[in-house]
Design a protein around this motif. Sequence first.
Motif, PDB file in Angstrom:
ATOM      1  N   SER A  27       0.788  -1.230  -0.049  1.00  0.00           N
ATOM      2  CA  SER A  27       0.041  -0.062  -0.174  1.00  0.00           C
ATOM      3  C   SER A  27       0.748   1.402  -0.181  1.00  0.00           C
ATOM      4  O   SER A  27       2.128   1.429   0.547  1.00  0.00           O
ATOM      5  CB  SER A  27      -0.863  -0.022   1.188  1.00  0.00           C
ATOM      6  OG  SER A  27      -1.743   1.270   1.116  1.00  0.00           O
ATOM      7  N   ASP A  28       0.235   2.369  -0.669  1.00  0.00           N
ATOM      8  CA  ASP A  28       0.906   3.739  -0.552  1.00  0.00           C
ATOM      9  C   ASP A  28       0.762   4.312   0.810  1.00  0.00           C
ATOM     10  O   ASP A  28       1.434   5.292   1.058  1.00  0.00           O
ATOM     11  CB  ASP A  28       0.630   4.551  -1.538  1.00  0.00           C
ATOM     12  CG  ASP A  28       0.934   4.027  -3.143  1.00  0.00           C
ATOM     13  OD1 ASP A  28       2.083   3.399  -3.276  1.00  0.00           O
ATOM     14  OD2 ASP A  28       0.180   4.246  -4.016  1.00  0.00           O
ATOM     15  N   ASP A  29       0.039   3.918   1.520  1.00  0.00           N
ATOM     16  CA  ASP A  29      -0.460   4.278   2.892  1.00  0.00           C
ATOM     17  C   ASP A  29      -0.117   3.551   4.082  1.00  0.00           C
ATOM     18  O   ASP A  29      -0.542   2.241   4.363  1.00  0.00           O
ATOM     19  CB  ASP A  29      -1.990   4.504   2.836  1.00  0.00           C
ATOM     20  CG  ASP A  29      -2.449   4.953   4.286  1.00  0.00           C
ATOM     21  OD1 ASP A  29      -1.756   5.207   5.157  1.00  0.00           O
ATOM     22  OD2 ASP A  29      -3.666   5.463   4.261  1.00  0.00           O
ATOM     23  N   PRO A  30       1.214   3.919   4.608  1.00  0.00           N
ATOM     24  CA  PRO A  30       1.674   2.958   5.440  1.00  0.00           C
ATOM     25  C   PRO A  30       0.696   2.470   6.751  1.00  0.00           C
ATOM     26  O   PRO A  30       0.829   1.409   7.283  1.00  0.00           O
ATOM     27  CB  PRO A  30       2.825   3.753   6.214  1.00  0.00           C
ATOM     28  CG  PRO A  30       3.337   4.767   5.131  1.00  0.00           C
ATOM     29  CD  PRO A  30       1.869   4.949   4.479  1.00  0.00           C
ATOM     30  N   GLN A  31       0.073   3.613   7.223  1.00  0.00           N
ATOM     31  CA  GLN A  31      -1.043   3.520   8.267  1.00  0.00           C
ATOM     32  C   GLN A  31      -1.965   2.311   7.918  1.00  0.00           C
ATOM     33  O   GLN A  31      -2.381   1.505   8.664  1.00  0.00           O
ATOM     34  CB  GLN A  31      -1.664   4.705   8.752  1.00  0.00           C
ATOM     35  CG  GLN A  31      -0.663   5.772   9.530  1.00  0.00           C
ATOM     36  CD  GLN A  31      -1.335   6.963   9.611  1.00  0.00           C
ATOM     37  OE1 GLN A  31      -2.252   7.428   8.868  1.00  0.00           O
ATOM     38  NE2 GLN A  31      -0.763   7.575  10.732  1.00  0.00           N
ATOM     39  N   ALA A  32      -2.517   2.316   6.726  1.00  0.00           N
ATOM     40  CA  ALA A  32      -3.547   1.488   6.211  1.00  0.00           C
ATOM     41  C   ALA A  32      -2.932  -0.074   6.097  1.00  0.00           C
ATOM     42  O   ALA A  32      -3.702  -0.899   6.416  1.00  0.00           O
ATOM     43  CB  ALA A  32      -4.082   1.745   4.643  1.00  0.00           C
ATOM     44  N   LEU A  33      -1.787  -0.161   5.505  1.00  0.00           N
ATOM     45  CA  LEU A  33      -1.105  -1.385   5.378  1.00  0.00           C
ATOM     46  C   LEU A  33      -0.903  -1.946   7.179  1.00  0.00           C
ATOM     47  O   LEU A  33      -1.098  -3.234   7.378  1.00  0.00           O
ATOM     48  CB  LEU A  33       0.520  -1.343   4.844  1.00  0.00           C
ATOM     49  CG  LEU A  33       0.933  -2.444   4.487  1.00  0.00           C
ATOM     50  CD1 LEU A  33       0.263  -3.731   3.804  1.00  0.00           C
ATOM     51  CD2 LEU A  33       2.481  -2.483   4.063  1.00  0.00           C
ATOM     52  N   GLU A  34      -0.471  -1.176   7.700  1.00  0.00           N
ATOM     53  CA  GLU A  34      -0.221  -1.491   9.420  1.00  0.00           C
ATOM     54  C   GLU A  34      -1.589  -1.905  10.137  1.00  0.00           C
ATOM     55  O   GLU A  34      -1.413  -2.992  10.695  1.00  0.00           O
ATOM     56  CB  GLU A  34       0.435  -0.680  10.245  1.00  0.00           C
ATOM     57  CG  GLU A  34       2.037  -0.477   9.936  1.00  0.00           C
ATOM     58  CD  GLU A  34       2.740  -1.846  10.169  1.00  0.00           C
ATOM     59  OE1 GLU A  34       2.477  -2.671  11.079  1.00  0.00           O
ATOM     60  OE2 GLU A  34       3.277  -2.177   9.253  1.00  0.00           O
ATOM     61  N   ALA A  35      -2.490  -1.164   9.771  1.00  0.00           N
ATOM     62  CA  ALA A  35      -4.132  -1.656  10.275  1.00  0.00           C
ATOM     63  C   ALA A  35      -4.317  -2.941   9.693  1.00  0.00           C
ATOM     64  O   ALA A  35      -4.977  -3.570  10.454  1.00  0.00           O
ATOM     65  CB  ALA A  35      -4.978  -0.469   9.960  1.00  0.00           C
ATOM     66  N   PHE A  36      -4.401  -3.104   8.142  1.00  0.00           N
ATOM     67  CA  PHE A  36      -4.492  -4.392   7.895  1.00  0.00           C
ATOM     68  C   PHE A  36      -4.058  -5.640   8.508  1.00  0.00           C
ATOM     69  O   PHE A  36      -4.322  -6.543   8.942  1.00  0.00           O
ATOM     70  CB  PHE A  36      -4.259  -4.348   6.203  1.00  0.00           C
ATOM     71  CG  PHE A  36      -4.632  -5.535   5.532  1.00  0.00           C
ATOM     72  CD1 PHE A  36      -5.952  -5.676   5.039  1.00  0.00           C
ATOM     73  CD2 PHE A  36      -3.726  -6.568   5.311  1.00  0.00           C
ATOM     74  CE1 PHE A  36      -6.188  -6.843   4.569  1.00  0.00           C
ATOM     75  CE2 PHE A  36      -3.780  -7.781   4.563  1.00  0.00           C
ATOM     76  CZ  PHE A  36      -5.138  -7.850   4.197  1.00  0.00           C
ATOM     77  N   LYS A  37      -2.609  -5.529   8.452  1.00  0.00           N
ATOM     78  CA  LYS A  37      -1.855  -6.528   9.005  1.00  0.00           C
ATOM     79  C   LYS A  37      -1.994  -6.590  10.670  1.00  0.00           C
ATOM     80  O   LYS A  37      -2.050  -7.892  10.924  1.00  0.00           O
ATOM     81  CB  LYS A  37      -0.193  -6.049   9.149  1.00  0.00           C
ATOM     82  CG  LYS A  37       0.392  -6.018   7.598  1.00  0.00           C
ATOM     83  CD  LYS A  37       1.631  -5.542   7.236  1.00  0.00           C
ATOM     84  CE  LYS A  37       2.683  -5.886   8.280  1.00  0.00           C
ATOM     85  NZ  LYS A  37       4.001  -5.279   7.842  1.00  0.00           N
ATOM     86  N   ASN A  67     -12.964  -5.408   0.331  1.00  0.00           N
ATOM     87  CA  ASN A  67     -13.871  -4.258   0.618  1.00  0.00           C
ATOM     88  C   ASN A  67     -13.772  -3.418   1.898  1.00  0.00           C
ATOM     89  O   ASN A  67     -13.849  -2.373   1.710  1.00  0.00           O
ATOM     90  CB  ASN A  67     -15.287  -5.047   0.893  1.00  0.00           C
ATOM     91  CG  ASN A  67     -15.910  -5.534  -0.253  1.00  0.00           C
ATOM     92  OD1 ASN A  67     -15.550  -5.477  -1.496  1.00  0.00           O
ATOM     93  ND2 ASN A  67     -16.743  -6.542  -0.197  1.00  0.00           N
ATOM     94  N   ASP A  68     -12.875  -4.160   2.727  1.00  0.00           N
ATOM     95  CA  ASP A  68     -12.673  -3.174   4.019  1.00  0.00           C
ATOM     96  C   ASP A  68     -11.565  -2.313   3.841  1.00  0.00           C
ATOM     97  O   ASP A  68     -11.222  -1.448   4.719  1.00  0.00           O
ATOM     98  CB  ASP A  68     -12.711  -4.073   5.299  1.00  0.00           C
ATOM     99  CG  ASP A  68     -13.789  -4.694   5.424  1.00  0.00           C
ATOM    100  OD1 ASP A  68     -15.140  -4.612   4.924  1.00  0.00           O
ATOM    101  OD2 ASP A  68     -13.943  -5.742   6.339  1.00  0.00           O
TER     102      ASP A  68
END
Length: 95
Positions: A27-37, A67-68
Amino acid sequence: QYRLLHEYGATVRWEPLSMFKACWIESDDPQALEAFKKRKYQFMAVDRDGRDVFMADSNYVLQMAQNDYPAIRSSHSVPAGLWYSCCYNQYKSIC
């Protein structure tokens, strides 16, 4: 297990995995990637090159993740948003 322990000194444990598809994610969004992980920690792994891998155990789990978490994509997707363009299931590549 015996050879790994006695030839390499590596203690291992074999566990069967029930997996529908495995996808390399980014992801280009590190926060989104960490939240997903963090949210999907039980489905996460790291490959030998250090890339994050999402291992969905069902089509439902994969679709809900898509979706999420729209900011997450596979590392091999060509069109933006084609989230699992380079995923593998247990039988064949679907790339």
